[in-house]
Every structure is written in structure tokens, then in C-alpha cells.
Design a protein around this motif. Sequence first.
Motif, PDB file in Angstrom:
ATOM      1  N   ILE A  12      76.021  56.737 -50.954  1.00 34.73           N
ATOM      2  CA  ILE A  12      75.656  55.331 -50.757  1.00 34.73           C
ATOM      3  C   ILE A  12      74.932  55.149 -49.425  1.00 34.73           C
ATOM      4  O   ILE A  12      73.994  54.355 -49.316  1.00 34.73           O
ATOM      5  CB  ILE A  12      76.906  54.421 -50.840  1.00 34.73           C
ATOM      6  CG1 ILE A  12      77.559  54.517 -52.222  1.00 34.73           C
ATOM      7  CG2 ILE A  12      76.554  52.974 -50.504  1.00 34.73           C
ATOM      8  CD1 ILE A  12      76.677  54.126 -53.389  1.00 34.73           C
ATOM      9  N   ALA A  13      75.318  55.902 -48.412  1.00 32.76           N
ATOM     10  CA  ALA A  13      74.689  55.788 -47.090  1.00 32.76           C
ATOM     11  C   ALA A  13      73.210  56.156 -47.126  1.00 32.76           C
ATOM     12  O   ALA A  13      72.436  55.707 -46.279  1.00 32.76           O
ATOM     13  CB  ALA A  13      75.417  56.671 -46.085  1.00 32.76           C
ATOM     14  N   HIS A  14      72.811  56.941 -48.104  1.00 30.32           N
ATOM     15  CA  HIS A  14      71.408  57.368 -48.197  1.00 30.32           C
ATOM     16  C   HIS A  14      70.567  56.415 -49.039  1.00 30.32           C
ATOM     17  O   HIS A  14      69.399  56.705 -49.319  1.00 30.32           O
ATOM     18  CB  HIS A  14      71.321  58.782 -48.774  1.00 30.32           C
ATOM     19  CG  HIS A  14      71.852  59.817 -47.838  1.00 30.32           C
ATOM     20  ND1 HIS A  14      71.186  60.207 -46.701  1.00 30.32           N
ATOM     21  CD2 HIS A  14      73.003  60.525 -47.861  1.00 30.32           C
ATOM     22  CE1 HIS A  14      71.895  61.114 -46.073  1.00 30.32           C
ATOM     23  NE2 HIS A  14      73.002  61.322 -46.749  1.00 30.32           N
ATOM     24  N   CYS A  15      71.143  55.286 -49.415  1.00 32.63           N
ATOM     25  CA  CYS A  15      70.399  54.324 -50.235  1.00 32.63           C
ATOM     26  C   CYS A  15      70.730  52.904 -49.815  1.00 32.63           C
ATOM     27  O   CYS A  15      71.328  52.137 -50.557  1.00 32.63           O
ATOM     28  CB  CYS A  15      70.711  54.527 -51.709  1.00 32.63           C
ATOM     29  SG  CYS A  15      69.698  53.503 -52.777  1.00 32.63           S
ATOM     30  N   SER A  16      70.355  52.572 -48.599  1.00 34.13           N
ATOM     31  CA  SER A  16      70.551  51.209 -48.106  1.00 34.13           C
ATOM     32  C   SER A  16      69.314  50.815 -47.313  1.00 34.13           C
ATOM     33  O   SER A  16      68.476  51.659 -46.992  1.00 34.13           O
ATOM     34  CB  SER A  16      71.800  51.122 -47.230  1.00 34.13           C
ATOM     35  OG  SER A  16      71.578  51.753 -45.989  1.00 34.13           O
ATOM     36  N   SER A  17      69.219  49.564 -46.997  1.00 35.24           N
ATOM     37  CA  SER A  17      68.046  49.089 -46.257  1.00 35.24           C
ATOM     38  C   SER A  17      67.964  49.719 -44.870  1.00 35.24           C
ATOM     39  O   SER A  17      66.888  49.750 -44.271  1.00 35.24           O
ATOM     40  CB  SER A  17      68.058  47.561 -46.153  1.00 35.24           C
ATOM     41  OG  SER A  17      69.219  47.123 -45.488  1.00 35.24           O
ATOM     42  N   ALA A  18      69.044  50.271 -44.381  1.00 34.03           N
ATOM     43  CA  ALA A  18      69.046  50.910 -43.060  1.00 34.03           C
ATOM     44  C   ALA A  18      68.084  52.090 -42.995  1.00 34.03           C
ATOM     45  O   ALA A  18      67.544  52.386 -41.922  1.00 34.03           O
ATOM     46  CB  ALA A  18      70.456  51.368 -42.693  1.00 34.03           C
ATOM     47  N   ILE A  19      67.834  52.745 -44.110  1.00 35.85           N
ATOM     48  CA  ILE A  19      66.942  53.905 -44.061  1.00 35.85           C
ATOM     49  C   ILE A  19      65.491  53.495 -43.814  1.00 35.85           C
ATOM     50  O   ILE A  19      64.673  54.325 -43.428  1.00 35.85           O
ATOM     51  CB  ILE A  19      67.047  54.816 -45.303  1.00 35.85           C
ATOM     52  CG1 ILE A  19      66.437  54.175 -46.540  1.00 35.85           C
ATOM     53  CG2 ILE A  19      68.459  55.253 -45.550  1.00 35.85           C
ATOM     54  CD1 ILE A  19      66.227  55.145 -47.685  1.00 35.85           C
ATOM     55  N   LEU A  20      65.171  52.226 -44.016  1.00 37.17           N
ATOM     56  CA  LEU A  20      63.794  51.771 -43.823  1.00 37.17           C
ATOM     57  C   LEU A  20      63.361  51.811 -42.366  1.00 37.17           C
ATOM     58  O   LEU A  20      62.172  51.719 -42.075  1.00 37.17           O
ATOM     59  CB  LEU A  20      63.606  50.376 -44.412  1.00 37.17           C
ATOM     60  CG  LEU A  20      63.780  50.301 -45.928  1.00 37.17           C
ATOM     61  CD1 LEU A  20      63.726  48.850 -46.397  1.00 37.17           C
ATOM     62  CD2 LEU A  20      62.770  51.167 -46.644  1.00 37.17           C
ATOM     63  N   ASP A  21      64.303  51.961 -41.461  1.00 37.11           N
ATOM     64  CA  ASP A  21      63.985  52.098 -40.037  1.00 37.11           C
ATOM     65  C   ASP A  21      63.595  53.527 -39.677  1.00 37.11           C
ATOM     66  O   ASP A  21      63.204  53.796 -38.546  1.00 37.11           O
ATOM     67  CB  ASP A  21      65.180  51.668 -39.175  1.00 37.11           C
ATOM     68  CG  ASP A  21      65.471  50.180 -39.295  1.00 37.11           C
ATOM     69  OD1 ASP A  21      64.538  49.409 -39.568  1.00 37.11           O
ATOM     70  OD2 ASP A  21      66.647  49.803 -39.117  1.00 37.11           O
ATOM     71  N   LYS A  22      63.695  54.425 -40.626  1.00 37.26           N
ATOM     72  CA  LYS A  22      63.411  55.840 -40.386  1.00 37.26           C
ATOM     73  C   LYS A  22      61.941  56.149 -40.651  1.00 37.26           C
ATOM     74  O   LYS A  22      61.204  55.344 -41.210  1.00 37.26           O
ATOM     75  CB  LYS A  22      64.296  56.704 -41.279  1.00 37.26           C
ATOM     76  CG  LYS A  22      65.782  56.556 -40.979  1.00 37.26           C
ATOM     77  CD  LYS A  22      66.604  57.451 -41.867  1.00 37.26           C
ATOM     78  CE  LYS A  22      68.086  57.372 -41.513  1.00 37.26           C
ATOM     79  NZ  LYS A  22      68.865  58.338 -42.299  1.00 37.26           N
ATOM     80  N   SER A  23      61.550  57.362 -40.281  1.00 41.47           N
ATOM     81  CA  SER A  23      60.183  57.818 -40.546  1.00 41.47           C
ATOM     82  C   SER A  23      59.998  58.051 -42.047  1.00 41.47           C
ATOM     83  O   SER A  23      60.977  58.172 -42.799  1.00 41.47           O
ATOM     84  CB  SER A  23      59.900  59.115 -39.788  1.00 41.47           C
ATOM     85  OG  SER A  23      60.613  60.191 -40.383  1.00 41.47           O
ATOM     86  N   ASP A  24      58.755  58.143 -42.473  1.00 37.37           N
ATOM     87  CA  ASP A  24      58.468  58.403 -43.884  1.00 37.37           C
ATOM     88  C   ASP A  24      59.134  59.689 -44.364  1.00 37.37           C
ATOM     89  O   ASP A  24      59.709  59.723 -45.454  1.00 37.37           O
ATOM     90  CB  ASP A  24      56.951  58.490 -44.112  1.00 37.37           C
ATOM     91  CG  ASP A  24      56.254  57.141 -43.997  1.00 37.37           C
ATOM     92  OD1 ASP A  24      56.939  56.110 -43.823  1.00 37.37           O
ATOM     93  OD2 ASP A  24      55.007  57.130 -44.081  1.00 37.37           O
TER      94      ASP A  24
END
Length: 113
Positions: free
Chosen positions: A17-29
Motif C-alpha cells: 500500500i505504501a507504494h501506491c499513494s499520492s506521496a510517491i508523486l513527490d518522487k522522481s520519475d
Amino acid sequence: MTEISIHELYRFYLDTIAHCSSAILDKSDDEIAYDLFEEFDVGAHSFLHDDSLTKLQRAGYLPADVVSLSRRLRTMWLALQNQNWSMAEIRTHSSWKELFALGDEIRQRLDIE
């Protein structure tokens, strides 16, 4: 083959679940691609599978509403992954936003940071 404990199964579920949240959008491509197409993909197939969700629910780790949301998340993922998406589309398309919002909702219901 040794079966993993229910506690380990829950840890793998939470990691998925941690790998599929809006938080990942702050990461690089590259990091987003890795999170989604490597980490989340494996977890979605294994730890969001109905068998795993049923075990977690029966053991009291997941309430019925979270199981339902998790099944929906997996179904959405399976539909999205089979299309050729650009990273810009993953960041902005409504289907991806819905997927990430669902991941966020699951995390909120489980009170995960």
C-alpha cells in the motif's frame, strides 16, 4: 515451501500500500516507475490477492471495508498497468489520481503515516 506468518503477510500488505499513494508523486520519475511497476506490481499480485486479503481479515488485521477497498485497488491497478502511460500521464491523469486516492484512503483507514 514455508508459509509466511500472518504478521509478515500484514507487513508485506502495508509495504504494498505504501507504494501506491499520492506521496510517491513527490518522487522522481524513475522512483515512481520503480515504486509502481516493480514494488507495487509484485505486491498487488501477491498481497492484494483475494487469498491474502481473506487471511488478513480472518486474523483481524483488516476490517471488511479495507478489504473491499484493497480489492478495488488491485482491480484498478490491473486495468491501468496494461496501457502505455507516460510519466506525465501517471502524474496527472484522473485514473491514476483515483488509484492514488484509493491508496491514501486505505492508509488513512488503517491510520498509517
